[in-house]
Scaffold this active site. Structure first.
Site, mmCIF file in Angstrom:
data_model
loop_
_atom_site.group_PDB
_atom_site.id
_atom_site.type_symbol
_atom_site.label_atom_id
_atom_site.label_comp_id
_atom_site.label_asym_id
_atom_site.label_seq_id
_atom_site.Cartn_x
_atom_site.Cartn_y
_atom_site.Cartn_z
ATOM 1 N N ASP A 1 39.254 40.735 34.247
ATOM 2 C CA ASP A 1 39.422 40.604 35.698
ATOM 3 C C ASP A 1 38.023 40.455 36.279
ATOM 4 O O ASP A 1 37.087 40.174 35.557
ATOM 5 C CB ASP A 1 40.130 41.834 36.268
ATOM 6 C CG ASP A 1 40.785 41.528 37.601
ATOM 7 O OD1 ASP A 1 40.523 40.456 38.156
ATOM 8 O OD2 ASP A 1 41.556 42.362 38.100
ATOM 9 N N GLU B 1 35.881 43.507 44.884
ATOM 10 C CA GLU B 1 37.047 44.336 44.606
ATOM 11 C C GLU B 1 36.680 45.566 43.776
ATOM 12 O O GLU B 1 37.179 46.654 44.021
ATOM 13 C CB GLU B 1 38.096 43.493 43.864
ATOM 14 C CG GLU B 1 39.286 44.287 43.386
ATOM 15 C CD GLU B 1 40.314 43.421 42.666
ATOM 16 O OE1 GLU B 1 40.192 42.185 42.700
ATOM 17 O OE2 GLU B 1 41.239 43.999 42.073
ATOM 18 N N LYS C 1 49.967 31.036 41.431
ATOM 19 C CA LYS C 1 49.865 32.163 40.502
ATOM 20 C C LYS C 1 51.275 32.366 39.967
ATOM 21 O O LYS C 1 52.172 32.774 40.711
ATOM 22 C CB LYS C 1 49.386 33.410 41.253
ATOM 23 C CG LYS C 1 49.480 34.703 40.479
ATOM 24 C CD LYS C 1 48.858 35.861 41.266
ATOM 25 C CE LYS C 1 49.017 37.184 40.545
ATOM 26 N NZ LYS C 1 48.347 38.301 41.272
ATOM 27 N N GLU D 1 51.474 39.248 36.957
ATOM 28 C CA GLU D 1 51.595 40.460 37.779
ATOM 29 C C GLU D 1 52.892 40.472 38.597
ATOM 30 O O GLU D 1 52.886 40.710 39.803
ATOM 31 C CB GLU D 1 50.371 40.600 38.688
ATOM 32 C CG GLU D 1 49.083 40.717 37.877
ATOM 33 C CD GLU D 1 47.843 41.087 38.675
ATOM 34 O OE1 GLU D 1 47.733 40.639 39.830
ATOM 35 O OE2 GLU D 1 46.989 41.802 38.131
ATOM 36 N N LYS E 1 39.635 32.519 35.906
ATOM 37 C CA LYS E 1 38.672 33.475 36.463
ATOM 38 C C LYS E 1 37.370 33.407 35.682
ATOM 39 O O LYS E 1 37.367 33.073 34.491
ATOM 40 C CB LYS E 1 39.231 34.898 36.418
ATOM 41 C CG LYS E 1 40.197 35.183 37.552
ATOM 42 C CD LYS E 1 40.497 36.674 37.691
ATOM 43 C CE LYS E 1 41.522 36.868 38.801
ATOM 44 N NZ LYS E 1 41.820 38.268 39.092
ATOM 45 N N GLU F 1 36.833 30.488 38.878
ATOM 46 C CA GLU F 1 37.127 31.299 40.073
ATOM 47 C C GLU F 1 36.265 32.557 40.091
ATOM 48 O O GLU F 1 36.334 33.374 39.176
ATOM 49 C CB GLU F 1 38.620 31.677 40.063
ATOM 50 C CG GLU F 1 39.038 32.611 41.181
ATOM 51 C CD GLU F 1 40.495 33.058 41.079
ATOM 52 O OE1 GLU F 1 41.383 32.251 40.723
ATOM 53 O OE2 GLU F 1 40.762 34.247 41.343
HETATM 54 O O1 GCW Z 1 42.273 41.647 40.103
HETATM 55 C C1 GCW Z 1 43.603 41.538 40.391
HETATM 56 C C2 GCW Z 1 43.763 42.176 41.720
HETATM 57 C C3 GCW Z 1 44.961 41.680 42.480
HETATM 58 C C4 GCW Z 1 44.942 40.167 42.508
HETATM 59 C C5 GCW Z 1 44.921 39.660 41.067
HETATM 60 C C6 GCW Z 1 44.836 38.146 40.995
HETATM 61 C C7 GCW Z 1 45.758 38.678 44.194
HETATM 62 O O2 GCW Z 1 43.824 43.562 41.554
HETATM 63 O O3 GCW Z 1 44.918 42.219 43.770
HETATM 64 O O4 GCW Z 1 46.040 39.645 43.218
HETATM 65 O O5 GCW Z 1 43.809 40.160 40.415
HETATM 66 O O6 GCW Z 1 43.745 37.646 40.881
HETATM 67 O O7 GCW Z 1 45.863 37.501 41.037
#
Ligand code: GCW
Length: 710
Positions: free
Chosen positions: A360, A388, A273, A277, A355, A382
């Site tokens: 998200d 979550e 990654k 973030e 993803k 993914e």
């Molecule tokens: O959805 C966000 C989450 C993070 C996560 C991130 C990711 C592992 O809030 O907790 O970090 O995605 O997928 O990298």
């Protein structure tokens, strides 16, 4: 009332409770086994066969002197794909289980045992199968050191990491049981640590531990990957920076790969990654994803390793492209601009991990457009089993129907031009990819913290193997193997629409982000509603081509046309694609706001119905597992009601439109509990930590957004 003996749930679906005398007699010939395969996985298959026969009360295994005297023969057929299997029933009482390789044989044996569990007759066992995706992977978000916000696993509640990170070599029978469980549903790859990776995962003592773990997983056909921190050469190697074009940095990664492969010859590779973030990445040094991934991939390549590079990148400036603000403001667009032009540019052993959806893991977010846009790139889809945004360990929500939709989404529009569905794209022979899911496993006795969450992992494995299989069939099998034939129908009925139910009282109709900022468990639309596009004039995010962010335009034309028009856009994703007035009329004439109020109310009522149905199952299973789920459902109902009351009060306040059935209004007492001190302290700590790390890794400035808290 008589109950069967209590069970903790530890056996998950691999339960072999005693069979009736008749059942035992039918299985008796299968005690004589001839194993023709000299392989670790064949050994595991034999152990599992023995375990089942013992559990069912059939007896102890006997190794037959020849195939003629055996009731079951394990053998290879090199014409099958390596992981494929075929089962033949000769009619004269002999079963042959053939694998393309050792792991294929293991999957064949696991399948036969599963079928015998649900009472199949030997003659019904014949069949043949091979997996769709070459890599079927779980991603653990487990931390080596528990962090104050997430604990030892990011986004998983209900238990801690199953891995003993202080000493992975310490024997823990759980590792083997975990590997068995994964092999039983065909998972063949595990990435063991959080993508927010601690550099110490590559420390020599951790590598020793990983080798021990790999030894256990290998027996079950599973290879290991680890997530790595892009700035590891700085943190571990003491280099001044981690610029991927710096020869010293490249040499550091090569030496690290050599060190790992010396201990783990079949090591899978790394997952990264980067520039996401607050995490370091090539962007930190003014480089791009292609250069960044190539540096690490080339270290793995001589050993046959594969690099997974994540496309979950947002918040980086899209400035300089002359894009209007309505385009750049939409987070869904960010990964598209970031990666689209890089199609076909990655090294051969790089898989781009995307993803399932662009913003998200929101509850029913439509499929990510990058799959259709990057057809010359190896791709991994993914998913998240972690729930979550869907109630963590409290809410029962079986996601398989959603996963099925995404996997079978026509990402390229027409299969004729060499494209196809997402499942087909990740399974292309010339560009082999993967299907991955963030793992929902923890060290609670029943593995998941919520017994019913086992259905998610079971289904994921099955779907990665055969994406077109009807999700409900998988659920029925899981329910019967987990709870027995009497309870199965009732359990499956509760779970069948449970994901829709959770969505209906949390983020319905494609709404995103109205959950509380830190843990995403509670509702908090007051603080966190921008993602849902809520304002006095209406609700939802305008992603149309005509007036919105244009995200819809990245989809194949037929799908784009369907969702561009609010009249034809399916209600389930309506507010993901459109910003509509509160009193917008839906197809049946109802107003949007009223549909939302009703949906929230109905969702909670449905959970009440689940509880009633669960009560009716009392006596169909052991009391321990029954009581565990009964308690979880009670908690779910309470928490669902909190979501309903809070969100509906908020909607009434912002829209100014009261519920025509009189249940919700802005005058309702606010159950909202604003305990913010701890929260803001955590945010401040996080920012300070990121700033410190950036200073340490020699980053040259860069946009503030890169260190912004997620
Ligand atoms: O959805 C966000 C989450 C993070 C996560 C991130 C990711 C592992 O809030 O907790 O970090 O995605 O997928 O990298």
């Amino acid at each position: 009332m008589q109950f069967p003996p209590d069970e903790s749930g530890y056996e998950a679906w691999l339960r072999y409770p005693p069979k009736s005398a008749e059942g035992r007699a039918a299985l008796a010939p299968f005690l004589w086994v001839a194993n023709r395969v000299d392989d670790l996985c064949a050994g595991s298959a034999l152990c599992e066969w023995a375990r089942a026969m013992r559990g069912w009360g059939v007896g102890k295994l006997i190794i037959a002197a020849s195939e003629e005297t055996a009731g079951v023969v394990f053998a290879l057929d090199r014409n099958l794909p390596a992981e494929g299997w075929r089962v033949e029933w000769s009619g004269d009482g002999r079963l042959r289980i053939l694998g393309g390789g050792g792991s294929g044989l293991l999957y064949g044996v696991m399948t036969v045992l599963g079928r015998l569990q649900t009472g199949a007759a030997p003659a019904q066992l014949a069949g043949e199968s091979a997996p769709a995706a070459p890599l079927r992977m779980l991603n653990h978000w487990d931390n080596l050191v528990a962090d104050p916000v997430h604990g030892s696993i990011e986004r998983v509640r209900g238990g801690d990491t199953i891995f003993d990170w202080t000493d992975l070599t310490y024997p823990n029978p759980r590792y083997e049981d975990y590997a068995r469980m994964l092999a039983s549903v065909g998972v063949n790859a595990v990435c063991v640590n959080n993508v927010n990776a601690e550099p110490e995962i590559l420390a020599p003592e951790t590598i020793r531990g990983l080798a021990a773990l790999a030894g256990i997983f290998r027996r079950w056909g599973i290879r290991l990957w680890v997530s790595v921190n892009f700035a590891s050469p700085v943190f571990l190697g003491g280099l001044r920076g981690a610029d991927p074009l710096d020869p010293e940095v490249a040499a550091w990664w090569r030496a690290k790969a050599d060190e790992i492969y010396a201990k783990i010859p079949d090591f899978g590779g790394w997952l990264v990654k980067a520039d996401s973030e607050g995490k370091p990445g090539p962007g930190t040094y003014g480089r791009g994803h292609v250069e960044g991934s190539a540096c690490l991939a080339r270290a793995l390549a001589p050993h046959g390793g594969t690099l997974f590079w994540r496309a979950f990148v947002y918040g980086r400036s899209l400035a300089g492209r002359g894009l209007p603000e309505r385009v750049t403001r939409d987070r869904a667009n960010h990964p598209v601009y970031e990666f689209r032009d890089l199609d076909g540019c990655f090294d051969e052993n790089v898989i781009l991990q995307v993803k399932c959806s662009a913003v998200d893991f929101q509850t029913w977010e439509p499929a990510h457009v990058l799959f259709g846009l990057m057809r010359r790139t190896r791709l991994c889809v993914e998913f998240a089993l972690t729930k979550e945004y869907a109630g963590l360990d409290v809410h029962a929500g079986w996601e398989a129907p959603y996963f099925r939709d995404v996997l079978n989404f026509e990402a390229t529009g027409a299969a004729a031009d060499g494209g196809g569905t997402i499942a087909e794209l990740v399974a292309r022979r010339e560009l082999p990819g993967a299907i991955a899911a963030v793992a929902n496993v923890n060290n609670s006795r029943n593995w998941f913290g919520h017994l019913l969450h086992g259905a998610s992992l079971f289904s994921f494995g099955r779907q990665a193997w055969a994406p077109r299989v009807e999700a409900r069939r998988i659920l029925d099998e899981w329910a019967e193997r987990t709870f027995g034939a009497t309870a199965a129908g009732g359990v499956a009925e509760i779970l069948a629409d449970s994901y829709d139910t959770v969505a209906s009282y949390t983020m319905p109709m494609g709404l995103t982000y109205i959950s509380e900022f830190l843990h995403h468990f509670d509702p908090d639309p007051w603080e966190n509603h921008q993602g849902a596009g809520i304002g006095e004039d209406g609700i939802g995010t305008d992603r149309t081509m005509k007036t919105g962010s244009g995200y819809i335009g990245w989809y194949p034309p037929a799908f784009a046309a369907l969702v561009e028009n609010a009249e034809t856009c399916p209600e389930r994703v309506l507010l993901y694609f459109h910003h509509l007035p509160w009193t917008h009329r839906l197809a049946d004439g109802e107003t949007l706001i009223q549909r939302l109020y009703d949906g929230y109310a109905d969702g909670v009522a449905t959970v009440g119905e689940y509880r009633r149905r669960w009560r009716a199952l009392l006596g169909t299973m052991d009391l321990e597992r029954w009581a565990h789920v009964a308690e979880k459902l009670a908690l779910q109902e309470q928490h669902a009601a909190r979501w309903r009351d809070l969100v509906c009060r908020y909607l009434a306040e912002v829209s100014g439109v009261a519920d025509k059935r009189g249940r919700f209004s802005a005058r309702m007492p606010s159950p909202h509990n604003r305990v913010r001190t701890a929260f803001w302290k955590a945010v401040a700590d996080y920012k300070a930590r990121v700033a410190k790390e950036r200073a340490q890794m020699g980053a040259e400035g860069g946009e503030e957004s890169r260190v912004a808290v997620k």
